[in-house]
Scaffold this motif. Sequence first.
Motif, PDB file in Angstrom:
ATOM      1  N   ARG A 181       0.834  -1.200   0.000  1.00  0.00           N
ATOM      2  CA  ARG A 181       0.000   0.000   0.000  1.00  0.00           C
ATOM      3  C   ARG A 181       0.873   1.256   0.000  1.00  0.00           C
ATOM      4  N   ASN A 182       0.329   2.334  -0.550  1.00  0.00           N
ATOM      5  CA  ASN A 182       1.024   3.608  -0.488  1.00  0.00           C
ATOM      6  C   ASN A 182       1.379   3.940   0.958  1.00  0.00           C
ATOM      7  N   ALA A 183       2.556   4.480   1.147  1.00  0.00           N
ATOM      8  CA  ALA A 183       3.141   4.891   2.437  1.00  0.00           C
ATOM      9  C   ALA A 183       3.820   3.757   3.179  1.00  0.00           C
ATOM     10  N   SER A 184       3.587   2.503   2.787  1.00  0.00           N
ATOM     11  CA  SER A 184       4.189   1.366   3.482  1.00  0.00           C
ATOM     12  C   SER A 184       5.572   1.071   2.914  1.00  0.00           C
ATOM     13  N   SER A 196       5.033   0.522   8.609  1.00  0.00           N
ATOM     14  CA  SER A 196       3.737   0.683   7.945  1.00  0.00           C
ATOM     15  C   SER A 196       3.530   2.087   7.403  1.00  0.00           C
ATOM     16  N   ASN A 197       4.339   3.047   7.876  1.00  0.00           N
ATOM     17  CA  ASN A 197       4.199   4.426   7.400  1.00  0.00           C
ATOM     18  C   ASN A 197       5.571   5.050   7.219  1.00  0.00           C
ATOM     19  N   ARG A 198       5.809   5.603   6.065  1.00  0.00           N
ATOM     20  CA  ARG A 198       7.111   6.170   5.725  1.00  0.00           C
ATOM     21  C   ARG A 198       7.506   7.344   6.623  1.00  0.00           C
ATOM     22  N   GLU A 243       7.581   7.219   9.864  1.00  0.00           N
ATOM     23  CA  GLU A 243       8.111   6.707  11.135  1.00  0.00           C
ATOM     24  C   GLU A 243       9.639   6.792  11.135  1.00  0.00           C
TER      25      GLU A 243
END
Length: 362
Positions: free
Chosen positions: A91-94, A139-141, A143
């Motif tokens: 998914r986008n951002a992962s 899971s999120n860029r 972090e």
Amino acid sequence: MKKRFLTLAACALALCAACTDREPEVRNVIYLIGDGMGLAQVSLLQVAEEYRPTAFDRAHNVALITTRSANNRVTDSAAAGTALSSGCKTRNASLGLDTAGQPLVPLTVIARRQGMRTGLVVTSYLHHATPAAFYAHVSNRGETDSITCDMVRSDIDLLFGGGRKALSDTLPEGGTRIDAFRAKGYRIALEPAQIDTLSGLPVLAAVADRHLPAASERGDYLPQATRKALELLSADNDKGFFLMVEGSQIDMACHGNDAPRALDEMRDFERAVAAAMDFADQYPGTLVVVTADHETGGLTLPSGKDDFTLPESGVRAEFSTGGHSATIVPVYLYGTGAGRIHGLMDNTDLAQQLKAIIAKAK
């Protein structure tokens, strides 16, 4: 009987000739990613250079890749970087996780399992989406703390880019990430001029607080850093290496719809591509793969005038968005193994083919 003997002898000679002419195995892979570089960005460079040959024109083979993510027809750099590094949609951002949240195995890990050295050279900060896709699992860029912690744990042999501030901030438990790298034996460079003085591995060069300056201000950092990385990774090395080089700021220029800056960034990236191809010429067994994570800006190059009977109408650079687009992007291949990758494929297919090549590296 004599005729049969001559036939067998001819076959043996042909077999020997085929063995002699066989392409050497791939030992080194240089993966260059122009962030935001679509076909129009390459065309912009060609037009500006008045169609003089560029490094892209040296390619032995060309392919095309699609870029969609697992949850969006228009990808972001995290999902695209993950696809290019691991061969799996997310998914986008992962970063470095599949859609179920399970860690993926990037090309850097495949290379290390083969005993190969690994390196990343970028003009962004080192925990930015594309480089992070080669070592991080979040899971999120956004972090940043988790990403920089993964960077320290990654054991990548060579890291050149920005991000000095995040790596220098004091941690709650004391010390900094730079201290953690030093404790693992890394040589440290904190200014661009120090890169040329580096010898031996492992090495961390965090030479700007965040991103490096724009191409018009940073000089020849990217091609010089690419050449230095190739020197360090190849020295006294009989196992080969994997190096990812990113032209990070093509994307930033196109997000700002800044055509002159985009051209500067393309010229800078092209010089890094040329450095990689020159290395491949000198060291057979090297595969150079040049591609993009996605296109940025929806760039087009329309004629300056509608009257096509004129001898020259000029060309304009026009952007249709400040974001990314869903267009296919190019792949340029050079050196040993360049003929093994071809056609129209998904970005994950490109990474899977590189994984297979690296897994067989001698």
